[in-house]
Motif scaffolding. Structure first.
Motif, PDB file in Angstrom:
ATOM      1  N   ASP A  20     -24.009  23.021  53.590  1.00 58.73           N
ATOM      2  CA  ASP A  20     -24.657  24.049  54.406  1.00 58.73           C
ATOM      3  C   ASP A  20     -24.343  25.442  53.873  1.00 58.73           C
ATOM      4  O   ASP A  20     -25.204  26.322  53.847  1.00 58.73           O
ATOM      5  N   ARG A  21     -23.098  25.645  53.445  1.00 58.99           N
ATOM      6  CA  ARG A  21     -22.721  26.941  52.870  1.00 58.99           C
ATOM      7  C   ARG A  21     -23.526  27.222  51.605  1.00 58.99           C
ATOM      8  O   ARG A  21     -24.009  28.334  51.395  1.00 58.99           O
ATOM      9  N   ARG A  22     -23.657  26.188  50.755  1.00 58.35           N
ATOM     10  CA  ARG A  22     -24.423  26.364  49.524  1.00 58.35           C
ATOM     11  C   ARG A  22     -25.884  26.662  49.826  1.00 58.35           C
ATOM     12  O   ARG A  22     -26.498  27.538  49.204  1.00 58.35           O
ATOM     13  N   ALA A  23     -26.451  25.941  50.793  1.00 61.53           N
ATOM     14  CA  ALA A  23     -27.850  26.151  51.151  1.00 61.53           C
ATOM     15  C   ALA A  23     -28.076  27.565  51.680  1.00 61.53           C
ATOM     16  O   ALA A  23     -29.119  28.179  51.406  1.00 61.53           O
ATOM     17  N   GLU A  24     -27.113  28.090  52.426  1.00 61.43           N
ATOM     18  CA  GLU A  24     -27.248  29.456  52.951  1.00 61.43           C
ATOM     19  C   GLU A  24     -27.298  30.464  51.809  1.00 61.43           C
ATOM     20  O   GLU A  24     -28.098  31.412  51.827  1.00 61.43           O
ATOM     21  N   ARG A  25     -26.463  30.278  50.807  1.00 60.24           N
ATOM     22  CA  ARG A  25     -26.487  31.184  49.648  1.00 60.24           C
ATOM     23  C   ARG A  25     -27.801  31.053  48.898  1.00 60.24           C
ATOM     24  O   ARG A  25     -28.380  32.058  48.475  1.00 60.24           O
ATOM     25  N   ARG A  26     -28.277  29.850  48.729  1.00 57.40           N
ATOM     26  CA  ARG A  26     -29.548  29.640  48.016  1.00 57.40           C
ATOM     27  C   ARG A  26     -30.703  30.305  48.751  1.00 57.40           C
ATOM     28  O   ARG A  26     -31.599  30.890  48.127  1.00 57.40           O
ATOM     29  N   ARG A  27     -30.717  30.205  50.082  1.00 58.15           N
ATOM     30  CA  ARG A  27     -31.796  30.838  50.843  1.00 58.15           C
ATOM     31  C   ARG A  27     -31.762  32.354  50.655  1.00 58.15           C
ATOM     32  O   ARG A  27     -32.813  32.995  50.502  1.00 58.15           O
ATOM     33  N   LEU A  28     -30.575  32.926  50.679  1.00 50.86           N
ATOM     34  CA  LEU A  28     -30.457  34.370  50.485  1.00 50.86           C
ATOM     35  C   LEU A  28     -30.905  34.761  49.080  1.00 50.86           C
ATOM     36  O   LEU A  28     -31.627  35.752  48.909  1.00 50.86           O
TER      37      LEU A  28
END
Length: 253
Positions: free
Chosen positions: A232-240
């Motif tokens: 989830d942390r990685r996905a949040e960075r990717r979305r940003l």
């Protein structure tokens, strides 16, 4: 910018001596050196004071409690971190300052270690399998560059954001991995493979020492994953990152 070097130490008088000697030879000297005495019974604190370092005492044993106490006490805009057995080359601070001056969006910077004090086989295994595997695995898992605690720098503003998020009071975790996990999605982080320091191979001198480091690594991952999925942390960075890329494309069009 003002630079602080933070060195956690526990009964490390001999190795601290060579670390501080290397810091005294820097082409760009540190503005302050903070040695965190983590309950030493040798003359670690005396060695630190003899070299002009400020000594901070942290009674709670552990690399992260000591590191966190040092970061809290440091007064620099740029916080750098070495272990007591780290031996930085003469241009280490100069290169770090240049990297942050050159990129206002860079919040954390790290590099690898060149191991000394054991056989060539141990050095190769430590540098290529242990550190190399760590860099690849953590980078893939988190979606951003990893951190290596023996060779680390961050802005004090980044530490102020992260200091209450990390598990700074726990002993049996890797402070660099825990810090890397908590890097906010909007923070810039870079791992420079050419920014190297000498690091003692003593953790790999025995199988039990090596096993302890592996256990701490998986323990750090498990602890943080229970609190929030690392994916989830990685996905949040990717979305940003995708959002910023889309904005940039729109501006160009």
């Amino acid at each position: 910018m003002r630079v602080s070097v933070v060195i956690p130490a526990l009964n490390d008088a001999v190795m601290l001596e060579q670390c501080l000697t290397a810091l005294a030879a820097q082409s760009r000297p540190a503005d302050e050196i903070v040695v965190v005495d983590n309950g030493s019974t040798d003359d670690t604190a005396d060695v630190a004071r003899r070299h002009g370092a400020r000594v901070v005492e942290e009674p709670l044993r552990g690399i992260f409690p000591a590191t966190a106490a040092g970061f809290d006490a440091a007064t620099g805009e740029l916080l750098t971190r070495l272990d007591a057995d780290s031996v930085p080359p003469a241009d280490w601070i100069e290169r770090i300052v240049w990297a942050f001056d050159d990129n206002a969006n860079l919040d954390l910077l790290s590099g690898p270690g060149d191991f000394y004090g054991s056989s060539r086989v141990v050095h190769w295994l430590a540098e290529n399998l242990y550190i190399g595997g760590y860099i690849w695995f953590v980078g893939a898992l988190l979606g951003h560059a990893p951190l290596f605690g023996s060779n680390l720098a961050l802005r004090s503003s980044a530490w102020r954001r992260l200091r209450t998020e990390v598990h700074r009071e726990l002993r049996e975790i890797h402070d660099d991995l825990d810090l890397a996990i908590h890097i906010a999605p909007d923070m810039g982080v870079r791992f420079d493979p050419t920014l190297r320091v000498g690091v003692s191979a003593r953790p790999f001198a025995t199988f039990s020492g090596f096993q302890r480091r592996i256990d701490w690594a998986f323990g750090t991952l498990a602890l943080n994953w229970r609190e929030r999925s690392l994916l989830d942390r990685r996905a949040e960075r990717r979305r940003l990152e995708r959002g910023e890329s889309a904005q940039a494309d729109g501006a160009l069009s």
